[in-house]
Structures are given as structure tokens and as C-alpha cells.
Design an enzyme around this catalytic site. Sequence first.
Site, PDB file in Angstrom:
ATOM      1  N   LYS A 166      -1.492  21.448  -2.134  1.00 51.31           N
ATOM      2  CA  LYS A 166      -0.670  20.278  -2.484  1.00 51.31           C
ATOM      3  C   LYS A 166      -1.272  19.537  -3.681  1.00 51.31           C
ATOM      4  O   LYS A 166      -2.453  19.191  -3.668  1.00 51.31           O
ATOM      5  CB  LYS A 166      -0.575  19.331  -1.286  1.00 51.31           C
ATOM      6  CG  LYS A 166       0.285  18.094  -1.513  1.00 51.31           C
ATOM      7  CD  LYS A 166       0.352  17.266  -0.229  1.00 51.31           C
ATOM      8  CE  LYS A 166       1.258  16.057  -0.382  1.00 51.31           C
ATOM      9  NZ  LYS A 166       0.688  15.047  -1.289  1.00 51.31           N
TER      10      LYS A 166
ATOM     11  N   SER B 264      -2.097  13.543   8.522  1.00 53.75           N
ATOM     12  CA  SER B 264      -3.064  13.288   7.457  1.00 53.75           C
ATOM     13  C   SER B 264      -4.499  13.314   7.978  1.00 53.75           C
ATOM     14  O   SER B 264      -4.763  12.972   9.135  1.00 53.75           O
ATOM     15  CB  SER B 264      -2.783  11.918   6.825  1.00 53.75           C
ATOM     16  OG  SER B 264      -3.830  11.519   5.971  1.00 53.75           O
TER      17      SER B 264
ATOM     18  N   TYR C 175       0.833  -1.201   0.000  1.00 57.44           N
ATOM     19  CA  TYR C 175       0.000   0.000   0.000  1.00 57.44           C
ATOM     20  C   TYR C 175       0.870   1.254   0.000  1.00 57.44           C
ATOM     21  O   TYR C 175       0.605   2.211  -0.739  1.00 57.44           O
ATOM     22  CB  TYR C 175      -0.928   0.004   1.215  1.00 57.44           C
ATOM     23  CG  TYR C 175      -1.794   1.238   1.305  1.00 57.44           C
ATOM     24  CD1 TYR C 175      -2.863   1.425   0.441  1.00 57.44           C
ATOM     25  CD2 TYR C 175      -1.534   2.230   2.251  1.00 57.44           C
ATOM     26  CE1 TYR C 175      -3.651   2.565   0.508  1.00 57.44           C
ATOM     27  CE2 TYR C 175      -2.316   3.373   2.329  1.00 57.44           C
ATOM     28  CZ  TYR C 175      -3.373   3.534   1.459  1.00 57.44           C
ATOM     29  OH  TYR C 175      -4.144   4.666   1.525  1.00 57.44           O
TER      30      TYR C 175
ATOM     31  N   GLN D 175      -3.070  18.179   7.175  1.00 60.24           N
ATOM     32  CA  GLN D 175      -3.482  18.030   5.785  1.00 60.24           C
ATOM     33  C   GLN D 175      -4.974  17.744   5.707  1.00 60.24           C
ATOM     34  O   GLN D 175      -5.510  16.947   6.474  1.00 60.24           O
ATOM     35  CB  GLN D 175      -2.703  16.890   5.127  1.00 60.24           C
ATOM     36  CG  GLN D 175      -3.146  16.535   3.717  1.00 60.24           C
ATOM     37  CD  GLN D 175      -4.199  15.434   3.697  1.00 60.24           C
ATOM     38  OE1 GLN D 175      -4.291  14.633   4.618  1.00 60.24           O
ATOM     39  NE2 GLN D 175      -5.012  15.403   2.648  1.00 60.24           N
TER      40      GLN D 175
ATOM     41  N   ARG E  28      -5.132   1.789  -8.200  1.00 59.36           N
ATOM     42  CA  ARG E  28      -3.879   1.189  -7.732  1.00 59.36           C
ATOM     43  C   ARG E  28      -3.997  -0.329  -7.822  1.00 59.36           C
ATOM     44  O   ARG E  28      -4.497  -0.990  -6.910  1.00 59.36           O
ATOM     45  CB  ARG E  28      -3.584   1.661  -6.313  1.00 59.36           C
ATOM     46  CG  ARG E  28      -3.448   3.184  -6.237  1.00 59.36           C
ATOM     47  CD  ARG E  28      -3.535   3.731  -4.839  1.00 59.36           C
ATOM     48  NE  ARG E  28      -3.678   5.193  -4.877  1.00 59.36           N
ATOM     49  CZ  ARG E  28      -4.038   5.930  -3.838  1.00 59.36           C
ATOM     50  NH1 ARG E  28      -4.295   5.351  -2.663  1.00 59.36           N
ATOM     51  NH2 ARG E  28      -4.153   7.244  -3.961  1.00 59.36           N
TER      52      ARG E  28
ATOM     53  N   ARG F 144       0.711   8.015  -7.109  1.00 57.75           N
ATOM     54  CA  ARG F 144      -0.416   7.192  -6.669  1.00 57.75           C
ATOM     55  C   ARG F 144      -1.752   7.621  -7.272  1.00 57.75           C
ATOM     56  O   ARG F 144      -2.770   7.001  -6.990  1.00 57.75           O
ATOM     57  CB  ARG F 144      -0.518   7.232  -5.140  1.00 57.75           C
ATOM     58  CG  ARG F 144       0.666   6.592  -4.444  1.00 57.75           C
ATOM     59  CD  ARG F 144       0.658   6.862  -2.943  1.00 57.75           C
ATOM     60  NE  ARG F 144      -0.491   6.302  -2.266  1.00 57.75           N
ATOM     61  CZ  ARG F 144      -0.638   5.028  -1.927  1.00 57.75           C
ATOM     62  NH1 ARG F 144       0.312   4.148  -2.254  1.00 57.75           N
ATOM     63  NH2 ARG F 144      -1.708   4.605  -1.286  1.00 57.75           N
TER      64      ARG F 144
ATOM     65  N   HIS G 166       1.399  13.111  -5.978  1.00 59.55           N
ATOM     66  CA  HIS G 166       0.889  12.202  -4.948  1.00 59.55           C
ATOM     67  C   HIS G 166       1.739  10.927  -4.884  1.00 59.55           C
ATOM     68  O   HIS G 166       1.237   9.835  -4.645  1.00 59.55           O
ATOM     69  CB  HIS G 166      -0.577  11.856  -5.217  1.00 59.55           C
ATOM     70  CG  HIS G 166      -1.408  11.733  -3.971  1.00 59.55           C
ATOM     71  ND1 HIS G 166      -2.221  12.738  -3.514  1.00 59.55           N
ATOM     72  CD2 HIS G 166      -1.557  10.722  -3.076  1.00 59.55           C
ATOM     73  CE1 HIS G 166      -2.841  12.353  -2.411  1.00 59.55           C
ATOM     74  NE2 HIS G 166      -2.437  11.137  -2.121  1.00 59.55           N
TER      75      HIS G 166
ATOM     76  N   THR H 235      -4.868  19.243   0.129  1.00 53.91           N
ATOM     77  CA  THR H 235      -4.606  18.335  -0.986  1.00 53.91           C
ATOM     78  C   THR H 235      -5.714  18.436  -2.026  1.00 53.91           C
ATOM     79  O   THR H 235      -6.880  18.191  -1.718  1.00 53.91           O
ATOM     80  CB  THR H 235      -4.483  16.885  -0.481  1.00 53.91           C
ATOM     81  OG1 THR H 235      -3.394  16.800   0.441  1.00 53.91           O
ATOM     82  CG2 THR H 235      -4.235  15.928  -1.639  1.00 53.91           C
TER      83      THR H 235
END
EC number: 1.1.-.-
Length: 388
Positions: free
Chosen positions: A251, A106, A24, A127, A164, A278, A275, A155
Site C-alpha cells: 500500500k 490498522s 485528525y 495492515q 499535518r 496525509r 495515504h 504500508t
Amino acid sequence: MIISAASDYRAAAEARLPPFLFHYIDGGAYAEHTLRRNVSDLADVALRQRVLRNMSDLRLSTELFGETLAMPVALAPVGLTGMYARRGEVQAARAAAARGIPFTLSTVSVCPIEEVAPAIERPMWFQLYVLKDRGFMRNALERAKAAGVTTLVFTVDMPTPGARYRDAHSGMSGPNASLRRMLQAVTHPRWAWDVGLLGKPHDLGNISAYRGSPTGLQDYIGWLGANFDPSIAWKDLEWIREFWTGPMVIKGILDPEDARDAVRFGADGIVVSNHGGRQLDGVLSSARALPAIADAVKGELKILADSGIRSGLDVVRMLALGADAVLLGRAFVYALAAAGQAGVENLLTLIEKEMRVAMTLTGTHSIADISADALSRVTRERADAISP
């Protein structure tokens, strides 16, 4: 295992973590071309060696958003950090504070704002994602203010989650994901004991505090997936700029025109970022995108950069390409997973030493001295060739 670089911590993290967690953090979107180019393009940046420059007065400290940083590095926001080490966000924040740099919490952290902020003496960054649930966003901002957060990192490159593929193979998502994760945990007893058992609650603390009920890993993809807002535009951020009076950083910038929009919006800084590879595979690496963005807005706001940074040499490369500071993401999570707070502190010490070597051999006495002049002629010509 001998630890001499971030790559050693990556190997140690892979050995310790269940595969779903390692992949991950290690993986990216689609075929992971951008993920790889983030590292390889930065490695291709050649510096200009200078000698006999009397480098006895080397200085790494810098000022950023009213804070003094021991070096131009901050720990990036990384979701689920608390699954990589017991109460991982707290350990990482303490490591950053011990080395005199900021830690960014985060939105989707395991440990909530109210647990992390009191654990350190220096101000924390926070964030926030752009989400449909504006009530959650306002609640998070109010709690961040109350906890003494100084800088908001907003973000904007996730109006929808990236695809992903590696997550489906590793057990983070896909068929029978819960069963696969459980079996992996059983076969990694050190992690299962230290984090799986002693690291509870495994909760998304910032989200559950708002919803009033626990939000575990199983809800992570569902709640976020339902709340990402593809309709977001610059005008939708105006209420946040009015509500948040402290420094605000946007961001997820990869294009010079978006950087100019951030200036017009009134942002205090931007993060040149894809990112970590990602989100959208096939976009420019941060190292390739950075020079044109710096040409467009340098001096009008602070420019930070992330994606692909694995060493102090990489930090110097990003600064020479136009950044004022960098965010460190995967590298610190590898160190955290391998050795907790001590691992992150040691990684930051390694990065500082690598920066000192690079600055000494490029003849740059201070962070302010690191500019395009520190790049080789070949690198400067390559950067000019891809500028719009």
C-alpha cells in the site's frame, strides 16, 4: 439529520466529535492540496452513458485474494478508529462483515487483533507498517496468523510521518495538546460518555500487547515517530514475504516503476494511494496516478485504490480507471463516528445503490465489464496525456 450521502455523515461526525479527533481524520499534510485533489480529480472523471442495454442481470460481486466480496470494496486501515466510536474497530468490522466485504485492521488500532477477529465470521485483513523494531513486526505477524487473518496490507509510504499542520491547530499535537483535548472532550458530552468513558481502555492494543504495558494516545506519536524506518528498501521486505505465506498487498504506490518493483518482489496486490493526502502534499491524486499504473501492471497483480472515494459513483470511476477494487477510509469513519455500526452498514448500502445506478447507466453488467470503455472520450484523452 437526513442521511443520503457520505457528506451527511461527515457533517454529523463533525458535530459529535471533539475537534482534535474530527480534524485528525478530516485533515491532510501541509496545505492539503493533494487532499482536496483526491476528491476533485475523481469528481472530474466523466463516465460514458449508454442506454437500452438490458441491465436486468446486474452483478456487483467479485473475487479478490480467494474471497468473494459482495462488491469490490474493503474498509481501509485507519489508525485510532476506536476513538471515533466505542470499540470502533469491532463495530466497523461487524458492519463490513454484514455487508459481505473485508475489514482491514490498522497496526495502531485501539482494539487489538485478538478482540476484533473473533467478533466477525469472515476473515479479516491486517495492515502493518515498516518499523525499525522488527521484533514488533514479527510479533504482529504471528498474532495475525493465529487470529486467522488472510491478507496482509503492507504500508510503505510512511518512512517518516507527514507534516499535518491542522493537527497542531486542533489539539492533536502542538502546545498544551493534552489540556486542549481534555477541554474539548468536556464540551462534547455524548462522545465523552459513549467513547471517552464507556469505550475504555483507550489503548493501542496491538502495540501494548507487544510492549507489555498500556500505550495510550499520548504515546501514539512518540512511539511511531521513533520507529518509522527511512532506510527501508525492497530487500528489507524479503523476510516478510518468506514469513507471510498468504496474500500480501503493498500500500502506497503512486509510480508505475514502483508498481513494477512490487510485481518483481512477488506482491499479490498493490494499493494506489497517497495515504489520503496525509503524507506528501503536492503528489498526484490517486485518480490521476492510477491509469499509468494500470497500464504498467494490470493483470500481473491485483490493483486496489484509495484516497478521495466518497460514493458508489467514485468506486465505479476508480474501476474504470484501472482498479480491481477500492479501499474506503475517511467515509466509513465519518459514518462510524456519527452512528456506529449501523451508520457504516447504511453507508455501504448507499454505496451499493450508487454503484448499481452508475453501472446501469454505463451499460456495465458486472465488475469485470467496468473498464476504460466506461470513460468518456475526454477523460480517456486526459488520462493518456499524463501517462509517463
